[in-house]
Design a protein around this motif. Structure first.
Motif, short mmCIF file in Angstrom:
data_model
loop_
_atom_site.label_atom_id
_atom_site.label_comp_id
_atom_site.label_asym_id
_atom_site.label_seq_id
_atom_site.Cartn_x
_atom_site.Cartn_y
_atom_site.Cartn_z
N GLU A 1 43.75 24.26 16.68
CA GLU A 1 42.79 25.19 17.30
C GLU A 1 42.52 24.84 18.77
O GLU A 1 42.36 25.73 19.60
N LEU A 2 42.49 23.55 19.07
CA LEU A 2 42.26 23.14 20.46
C LEU A 2 43.46 23.48 21.35
O LEU A 2 43.29 23.83 22.52
N VAL A 3 44.66 23.40 20.80
CA VAL A 3 45.85 23.79 21.56
C VAL A 3 45.76 25.28 21.90
O VAL A 3 46.03 25.69 23.03
N LEU A 4 45.37 26.11 20.93
CA LEU A 4 45.24 27.55 21.18
C LEU A 4 44.19 27.84 22.24
O LEU A 4 44.39 28.67 23.13
N TYR A 5 43.07 27.14 22.17
CA TYR A 5 42.02 27.30 23.18
C TYR A 5 42.55 26.87 24.55
O TYR A 5 42.32 27.55 25.56
N LEU B 1 45.67 26.87 25.58
CA LEU B 1 46.65 27.85 26.06
C LEU B 1 45.96 29.03 26.74
O LEU B 1 46.50 29.60 27.69
N SER B 2 44.78 29.38 26.27
CA SER B 2 44.09 30.54 26.84
C SER B 2 43.49 30.25 28.22
O SER B 2 43.14 31.19 28.94
N SER B 3 43.40 28.98 28.60
CA SER B 3 42.75 28.68 29.88
C SER B 3 43.54 27.71 30.76
O SER B 3 43.08 27.37 31.84
N VAL B 4 44.71 27.29 30.34
CA VAL B 4 45.42 26.22 31.04
C VAL B 4 45.95 26.63 32.41
O VAL B 4 45.96 25.83 33.33
N SER B 5 46.37 27.89 32.57
CA SER B 5 46.97 28.26 33.85
C SER B 5 46.81 29.75 34.12
O SER B 5 46.91 30.58 33.21
N LEU C 1 57.57 25.63 26.03
CA LEU C 1 57.52 24.27 25.49
C LEU C 1 56.74 24.19 24.19
O LEU C 1 57.14 23.45 23.27
N TRP C 2 55.65 24.93 24.09
CA TRP C 2 54.85 24.93 22.87
C TRP C 2 55.65 25.52 21.71
O TRP C 2 55.78 24.91 20.66
N HIS C 3 56.21 26.70 21.93
CA HIS C 3 57.03 27.33 20.89
C HIS C 3 58.24 26.47 20.54
O HIS C 3 58.57 26.31 19.36
N GLY C 4 58.89 25.96 21.57
CA GLY C 4 60.08 25.13 21.33
C GLY C 4 59.74 23.88 20.54
O GLY C 4 60.49 23.47 19.64
N SER C 5 58.59 23.28 20.84
CA SER C 5 58.16 22.08 20.10
C SER C 5 57.92 22.42 18.63
O SER C 5 58.36 21.68 17.74
N ILE C 6 57.24 23.51 18.39
CA ILE C 6 57.00 23.92 16.99
C ILE C 6 58.33 24.12 16.28
O ILE C 6 58.53 23.64 15.16
#
Length: 197
Positions: free
Chosen positions: A115-119, A121-125, A137-142
């Motif tokens: 949940e923190l990763v999703l949060y 992603l919504s504000s990182v850049s 990178l997130w999708h590829g890692s999963i």
């Protein structure tokens, strides 16, 4: 002569989209849709991530809940019960792969709880190219972590975490180059970003 009728409307040609829009039960969009359906991400990575967003992939905890007689133990670290949240990225093995991959963009100590990763992603850049690279990178890692887990489950084959990170980064760069060669204007800024790391 064939006549296509969707709902009460006669169509001049068949449209899968029109049929789908007619038969599906409409729901309001979910907040994470823009993270999943980003065009900079490899399609099979998007589908895998989408299934994990819905928590539908057969992780050990789900298999056990279906009555399958298994020991619920993470195949990557061997220390904890396997679940979506553990695999991404509370597992000591997978967190190293994730941190190494996202680290190429300069992010140190990224969030590791689902949940923190999703949060994050919504504000990182606010930079569209940087956000696209982060999502790649997130999708590829999963995707590669799930592949590694399945290789261990089905074949008993293992790889060190740094090989997964390298694969994720290479896939992201390759996808960006492919988009650029297809004429995407956006891809040129993504390729420039990847060239600088």
């Amino acid at each position: 002569m064939t006549i296509w009728k969707v709902g009460n409307r006669i169509c001049s040609k068949f449209s899968t989209k029109a049929v789908w829009e007619n038969i599906r039960r409409a729901r309001p969009p979910v907040y994470w849709a823009r993270f999943i359906w980003n065009q900079a991400v490899i399609p099979k990575h998007r589908i895998t991530s989408w299934l994990f967003m819905l928590n539908r992939n057969p992780t050990m905890d789900r298999l056990v809940s279906w009555g399958i007689d298994l020991e619920n133990c993470c195949l990557l670290c061997g220390n904890s019960p396997e679940s979506r949240d553990h695999l991404f990225f509370l597992c000591p093995y997978s967190v190293r792969a994730w941190e190494n991959a996202i680290g190429v963009l300069g992010f140190i100590n990224p969030p590791i709880q689902w949940e923190l990763v999703l949060y994050w992603l919504s504000s990182v850049s606010t930079n569209p190219a940087q956000l696209a690279a982060i999502l790649q990178l997130w999708h590829g890692s999963i995707y590669v972590i799930w592949q590694e887990r399945n290789a261990r489950y089905h074949n008993g084959v293992t790889k060190p975490h740094f090989m997964l990170s390298r694969e994720v980064i290479k896939l992201a760069k390759d996808k960006s180059m492919a988009m650029c060669s297809c004429g995407s204007d956006f891809a040129s800024s993504l390729v420039a970003l990847w060239s600088s790391v």
